[in-house]
Structures are given as C-alpha cells and as structure tokens.
Design a protein around this motif. Sequence first.
Motif, PDB file in Angstrom:
ATOM      1  N   LEU A 197       0.838  -1.209   0.000  1.00  0.00           N
ATOM      2  CA  LEU A 197       0.000   0.000   0.000  1.00  0.00           C
ATOM      3  C   LEU A 197       0.871   1.258   0.000  1.00  0.00           C
ATOM      4  O   LEU A 197       0.603   2.218  -0.719  1.00  0.00           O
TER       5      LEU A 197
ATOM      6  N   ASN B 241     -11.102  -0.991  -1.210  1.00  0.00           N
ATOM      7  CA  ASN B 241     -10.831  -2.271  -0.543  1.00  0.00           C
ATOM      8  C   ASN B 241     -12.096  -3.125  -0.552  1.00  0.00           C
ATOM      9  O   ASN B 241     -13.049  -2.816   0.144  1.00  0.00           O
TER      10      ASN B 241
ATOM     11  N   ASP C 169      -7.061  -2.693  -2.943  1.00  0.00           N
ATOM     12  CA  ASP C 169      -6.578  -3.563  -1.869  1.00  0.00           C
ATOM     13  C   ASP C 169      -7.464  -4.806  -1.848  1.00  0.00           C
ATOM     14  O   ASP C 169      -8.634  -4.738  -1.461  1.00  0.00           O
TER      15      ASP C 169
END
Length: 389
Positions: free
Chosen positions: A104, A170, A202
């Motif tokens: 990340l 995400n 993600d």
Amino acid sequence: MHLSNRITHLTGGSDGWDLFNKARRMIAEGVQVTELTIGEHDIRTHPAILAAMNQSARGGHTGYASVPGTAVLRRTVAERVQARTGVPTTMENVMITPGGQAALFAAHSAVCDEGDVALYLDPYYATYPGTLRGVGAVPRVVRTRPEDGFQPQAADLDTAATGATSLLVNSPNNPTGVIYNRDTLGGIADVCTRHDLWLISDEVYDTQVWEGEHVSPRALPGMAERTLVVGSMSKSHAMTGSRCGWIVGPADAISHLIDLATHTTYGVPGFIQDAAVFALNQGAPLEAEIAEPFRRRRALAQTILAGQNAVVPVPSQGAMYLMLDIRATGMTGEEFADALLETHRIAVMPGESFGTAASGHVRVAMTIEDGAFADALTTLCGFAAGRAG
Ligand code: PMP
C-alpha cells in the motif's frame, strides 16, 4: 532534536486503537478478555507451509533474495491473478513486497507526488490515512453510508475526485465485510477514467468470499493500465507474520517500484517466498480450508442475529468481520464497546475506529473458536437488547 512532520503527524492524533489497547492492558493484568478485535486467524501457518519454509532455509535460501521477488513467485502470482481475472498478467506486472501494508505504501509512493490528493473511503482500514500521509500525499476522505450498505456511490466519488491523483478501495472490505457489486465497481472505474485517477485496489481478502463474487476492478475495461492491485499471503494463507505480499500493475510502474524497493525494503526473504510458492501451488483447496472457520462462524452469527432485533448486521458478503449497527441502544460505537468490555470482558472494535461513517456500529472479528464466538455474540446481543430497553 527535531523529527520530521511526516513522521510525527503520521497517525493524525488518535489512531483508533484505544479500545484495543485497553483490552490488551486488562489481559496483561490477568483479566480474562474475549478478544474480537484484530484480523488475525486463530490458526497458525499450516505445517506443510512451514515445512517448505524450513526446507528452503536449510537449503541455503537465506542470503539476499532477488529484490523484485524471485522469478518463480512473481510468475506464480501472475498466473494466479490471470486465472482469477482473465487479465493478461506476466511476472513483469508483479513485484513482491513485505506484506500488503508495504505494498500500500509503495503503490501510493509510485503514483503520488508531495501534496497530491489521495482519495480513500470511510469506513477504512486503520492504516490508510497514515499511509497516505506517509508518502507525502494529502488524504481526502469519501464517506460511504449505512443506508447504501456501505457501497461507495459514484456521485460522491465524482464530487471528491476533482484535482485528485488516486483512489484507494478495498473489497472485500475491512471493516464492513461488504463486497463491491458490479454497479459500484462500474462507477469507480468510470470516475477513475474521467478524472484520470490511479486506482489502488486492496484485495487482501480476495479468498474470503461467502456470498456473491469478488471482481477485481483491474479486470474492467480500460482499468489495467491505471490500477495497482495490492495482494497478500497474510489472510489467504494465515501467513500474517511472514510478511509476504505483492503489487500487480503496469510493467512500467512495476519497474519503477523495483527501484523503490531497492532503496527501502531490499526485498523479502527467499525462504518466505519459497514457502509462498508452495502455498499458492496448493491452489483453491488450501485457500478454502483456511477460510473455512470464518465461513462457519459467519453462518453461526447469521442464526444468532436472526433471533434478535437489538443489533442490525450490515449486509456483508466477505472478509473475517461482522459490522453491527448498534444505534438502537442510543450509544456510540465507542460507548458500546467500552461498556461491553467493562461489563462482559468482551472486546470489539468501535466503528469510530474506522472513521466517521460507521459510527454507531461495532466491528466483530470472527477470530476465535466457534463455541466461544457464538457465546460472545449471544452475550453482545443480550447486552444490546438490555441497553435498547
Ligand atoms: N489491507 C487491509 C484491508 C487489511 O485488513 C490488512 C491487515 N489487517 C492489510 C491490508 C495489511 O495486511 P498485511 O500487511 O499483513 O498483508
């Protein structure tokens, strides 16, 4: 001595872990606490994976490993991604990182210059805003809403996207367990294309899908060239401590990310990478075995939650968490979590730990043995019913 603003302002004050820290203090003092806080499996890394790790280390793979990742692991990840998404993917599209968190950080370093606006969604995984500040970006939050099932709305993204550089999403989501549906993903892709944003996706929970399907936004038309996918062995293979993850993206971005890795992490230990190759080669059956306890507990939770009306579960489809709306109690998530800890020695995360969008909620990690989990959830519901009057 002066410390940089970047490091002293990383967390932006409270990092949302007060309840967790309080529970840990109680445990250190000898109090028995049922911990439903963090996203860590209650099983350890599979013995067969450990055997592969041991064999590799004893075989001598303990020196500096190839910085971008070993060719065999990069290829294995590329093949897995291509098989799951249909997007042509080679090892040039993959860099191995020390876990998803490092991925990340690296992904945002790759796309954001100092002062660039980086979008992220509320509620969010606790490290997100600090990660964005850590690379010198300016975090800009976009709220999702309980009444939309926490699916981000294209209109909100569109308003926030003016002048932004990147968007971090995400799905399956921590903390809500929500999986973004095709409408949501289409809206995300559309906003990224129209505002020329990088998408950081993600996908560390991509093997924890209980209902419906997980679609990687990199697979949507035109998105492969502007998407960096973050993946990890942590959740899919119960290898949180091994620190092994990856970034998948355009070859040009990956080649620059390799320069960054040379100057930051210098790669991931070879014996860990060999263990990851072994684990990934076991394919879907091992992933399903590792996900199974969460699938089982989610079914248990559905039965328990169906028999009461003091807490309302967020309609979720994946990941190892339940997000529960406790607004009927009139309490905030923080008040509820604190009172539950004081009264019943059960620790859950307040929704406020993940931003403002999930206030009045608590997140329950399904990370303890089935019987104890069912008991704790039943107690939580009873406690909520008492407070709701
Ligand atoms: N993203 C999300 C959403 C997470 O929940 C986590 C870990 N809890 C991570 C990334 C980082 O995981 P790791 O660094 O262990 O791969």
